[in-house]
Enzyme design. Structure first.
Site, mmCIF file in Angstrom:
data_model
loop_
_atom_site.group_PDB
_atom_site.id
_atom_site.type_symbol
_atom_site.label_atom_id
_atom_site.label_comp_id
_atom_site.label_asym_id
_atom_site.label_seq_id
_atom_site.Cartn_x
_atom_site.Cartn_y
_atom_site.Cartn_z
ATOM 1 N N PRO A 27 0.997 -1.094 -0.022
ATOM 2 C CA PRO A 27 -0.060 0.252 -0.053
ATOM 3 C C PRO A 27 0.820 1.276 0.194
ATOM 4 O O PRO A 27 1.740 1.360 0.777
ATOM 5 C CB PRO A 27 -0.749 -0.254 1.521
ATOM 6 C CG PRO A 27 -0.233 -0.870 2.210
ATOM 7 C CD PRO A 27 0.856 -2.369 1.200
ATOM 8 N N MET A 28 0.615 2.236 -1.054
ATOM 9 C CA MET A 28 1.688 3.578 -0.734
ATOM 10 C C MET A 28 0.534 4.704 -1.645
ATOM 11 O O MET A 28 -0.684 4.745 -1.992
ATOM 12 C CB MET A 28 2.082 3.850 -2.663
ATOM 13 C CG MET A 28 3.917 2.197 -1.821
ATOM 14 S SD MET A 28 4.655 2.033 -2.845
ATOM 15 C CE MET A 28 3.511 1.206 -4.498
ATOM 16 N N GLN A 103 -6.943 -1.471 1.561
ATOM 17 C CA GLN A 103 -6.429 -1.565 3.097
ATOM 18 C C GLN A 103 -6.930 0.023 4.112
ATOM 19 O O GLN A 103 -7.021 0.810 3.484
ATOM 20 C CB GLN A 103 -4.523 -0.218 3.120
ATOM 21 C CG GLN A 103 -4.438 -0.781 4.316
ATOM 22 C CD GLN A 103 -3.097 0.515 4.568
ATOM 23 O OE1 GLN A 103 -2.911 1.373 4.178
ATOM 24 N NE2 GLN A 103 -1.716 -0.543 5.122
ATOM 25 N N HIS A 170 -5.035 -0.928 8.615
ATOM 26 C CA HIS A 170 -3.900 -0.475 8.853
ATOM 27 C C HIS A 170 -3.566 0.342 10.208
ATOM 28 O O HIS A 170 -3.790 0.711 10.724
ATOM 29 C CB HIS A 170 -3.755 0.978 7.842
ATOM 30 C CG HIS A 170 -2.337 1.755 7.393
ATOM 31 N ND1 HIS A 170 -0.670 1.212 8.171
ATOM 32 C CD2 HIS A 170 -1.843 2.677 7.010
ATOM 33 C CE1 HIS A 170 0.060 2.383 8.039
ATOM 34 N NE2 HIS A 170 -0.266 2.752 7.233
ATOM 35 N N GLY A 171 -2.166 -0.783 10.696
ATOM 36 C CA GLY A 171 -1.568 -0.809 12.059
ATOM 37 C C GLY A 171 -0.880 -0.615 12.549
ATOM 38 O O GLY A 171 0.005 -0.443 13.814
ATOM 39 N N ALA A 172 -0.096 0.292 11.932
ATOM 40 C CA ALA A 172 1.445 0.491 11.245
ATOM 41 C C ALA A 172 1.433 2.038 11.366
ATOM 42 O O ALA A 172 0.778 2.857 10.948
ATOM 43 C CB ALA A 172 2.256 -0.627 10.400
ATOM 44 N N HIS A 173 2.995 1.738 11.680
ATOM 45 C CA HIS A 173 3.757 3.611 10.786
ATOM 46 C C HIS A 173 3.026 4.599 11.976
ATOM 47 O O HIS A 173 3.295 5.714 11.458
ATOM 48 C CB HIS A 173 3.251 3.581 10.295
ATOM 49 C CG HIS A 173 3.587 3.178 8.905
ATOM 50 N ND1 HIS A 173 3.205 2.796 7.321
ATOM 51 C CD2 HIS A 173 4.258 1.535 9.418
ATOM 52 C CE1 HIS A 173 4.543 1.615 6.718
ATOM 53 N NE2 HIS A 173 4.577 0.906 7.667
ATOM 54 N N TYR A 175 -0.210 5.761 12.969
ATOM 55 C CA TYR A 175 -1.563 6.032 12.569
ATOM 56 C C TYR A 175 -2.286 4.809 13.783
ATOM 57 O O TYR A 175 -1.827 5.056 14.619
ATOM 58 C CB TYR A 175 -1.589 5.261 11.569
ATOM 59 C CG TYR A 175 -1.734 6.352 9.921
ATOM 60 C CD1 TYR A 175 -1.078 7.821 9.764
ATOM 61 C CD2 TYR A 175 0.077 5.241 8.880
ATOM 62 C CE1 TYR A 175 -0.360 8.596 8.853
ATOM 63 C CE2 TYR A 175 0.346 6.552 8.122
ATOM 64 C CZ TYR A 175 0.256 7.422 8.551
ATOM 65 O OH TYR A 175 1.133 8.151 6.938
#
Length: 367
Positions: A27-28, A103, A170-173, A175
């Site tokens: 995903p981008m 995502q 999306h459970g990263a970065h 957020y």
């Protein structure tokens, strides 16, 4: 290229979904969806990756139905009128013989209200913290938490109704979901906060449960997580294997089918004393399938890309060796696919001389 391509281009099945090869499109965030709605150009962009041989496309982050879920008006939403645009995306990818998962995303306090839709509203986070010590809003109320959980469930139901083949959370970065994971941004003293992994994962577990209620147990669910945060690249939410096991168990038990383990460089060991990367450790500790990611096929890592750095195509032999040893099951490719939709086909056909370098200009167009 000395490593065998056989494993990379072999099928893989998880929760009933058979992916024709081990390559996923990472995903981008692209910001080419005016009014939060993906148009024909976005659908064609994803179709090209399916035609180019990508096994599973994971879309850019697309936001759930919460007023402060997004950070920009050109980031696609996954509710309301935007769903018509996503239906077109699914149709184009399937027509090209591909598989696709959205995502599902909430940006939390990474949102800058001044540059986001509904700018009059404050951003949302478990404790209102952008990073440790930097408060930008009040903590989320229990009512707001529940409404976001419900929004993820509805988005999953919509994904299945639209014909998507799986979903990714999306459970990263750094957020929103990750802000609950991270003690530095989660100072709550209720059931959604605390020192124990079961407390810090409860928000994500509740989302997974909501998703399962909506789509059942036979729909593939991927969770992307990371140790690092955009607010702190060196942070580890789980500094030891035992702590990682404790963190992953509630998520695995709740119904995650595959863990997408985000690292900046896939070849780096996660813990001292072992060559396993984060995806390798996650598979070992949970027994669940995992996906690795991080500068696959390129000489430089992605943070440099946002600073204008270019990257040259590079060997994937080390990746192939790890895949052959079953350290992980799938491989997410980001910038190499962004600049070259034919990357999988070129790798499979031995056309390494035809691979395209990554330059910052690629970020400005839907190639």
């Amino acid at each position: 290229m000395s490593g065998s391509l056989d494993k990379l281009f072999s099928p893989f099945t998880f929760n009933g979904l058979t992916v024709p090869n081990r390559i996923a499109m990472a995903p981008m965030t692209r910001q080419f969806s005016p009014g939060e709605t993906p148009g024909e150009d976005v659908a064609t962009y994803y179709r090209r990756r399916a035609e180019g041989g990508t096994g599973l496309i994971i879309t850019e982050g697309t936001t759930v139905a919460d007023p402060v879920a997004t950070m920009a008006a050109n980031v696609p939403a996954f509710h309301g009128d935007a769903l018509k645009g996503w239906k077109r995306v699914v149709e184009e990818v399937h027509d090209a013989g591909g598989l696709i998962a959205p995502q599902l995303w909430h940006v939390g306090t990474m949102r800058d209200p001044g540059n986001a839709p509904r700018s009059e509203l404050p951003s949302a986070g478990p404790s209102g913290l952008f990073k440790p010590g930097k408060k930008v809003s009040d903590p989320m109320t229990k009512e707001h938490i529940q409404s976001v959980i419900d929004a993820f469930g509805r988005a999953a139901a919509d994904a299945r109704e639209l014909g998507f083949d799986a979903i990714e959370l999306h459970g990263a970065h750094g957020y929103l979901i990750d802000q609950f994971f991270w003690a530095g941004t989660n100072e709550r003293d209720d059931e959604y906060g605390g020192e124990q992994a079961a407390q810090r994962t409860k928000f994500a577990v509740d989302i997974i449960n909501a998703v399962r209620r909506e789509v059942g147990n036979d729909y593939p669910l991927i969770l992307r997580f990371s140790q690092w945060k955009q607010q702190d690249f060196e942070h580890k939410i789980a500094p030891t294997p035992d702590e990682l096991a404790a963190f992953l168990k509630p998520l695995s038990d709740a119904g995650v089918d595959m863990f997408h383990c985000s690292t900046r460089r896939f070849w780096e060991p996660e813990f001292e004393g072992s060559d396993l990367n984060l995806a390798g450790w996650t598979k070992k500790l949970t027994g669940k399938p995992t996906m690795t990611v991080g500068s696959v096929g390129l000489s430089g890592e992605f943070i440099g890309a946002f600073m204008g750095e270019s990257s040259e195509p590079t060997s994937i032999d080390k990746l192939l060796d790890r895949l052959e040893k079953d350290e992980f099951d799938m491989v997410a490719v980001g910038r190499a696919l962004l600049v070259d939709p034919e990357w999988p086909n070129k790798i499979r056909e031995g056309r390494s001389k035809d691979l395209v370098p990554f330059t910052k200009e690629a970020l400005a167009a839907l190639a």
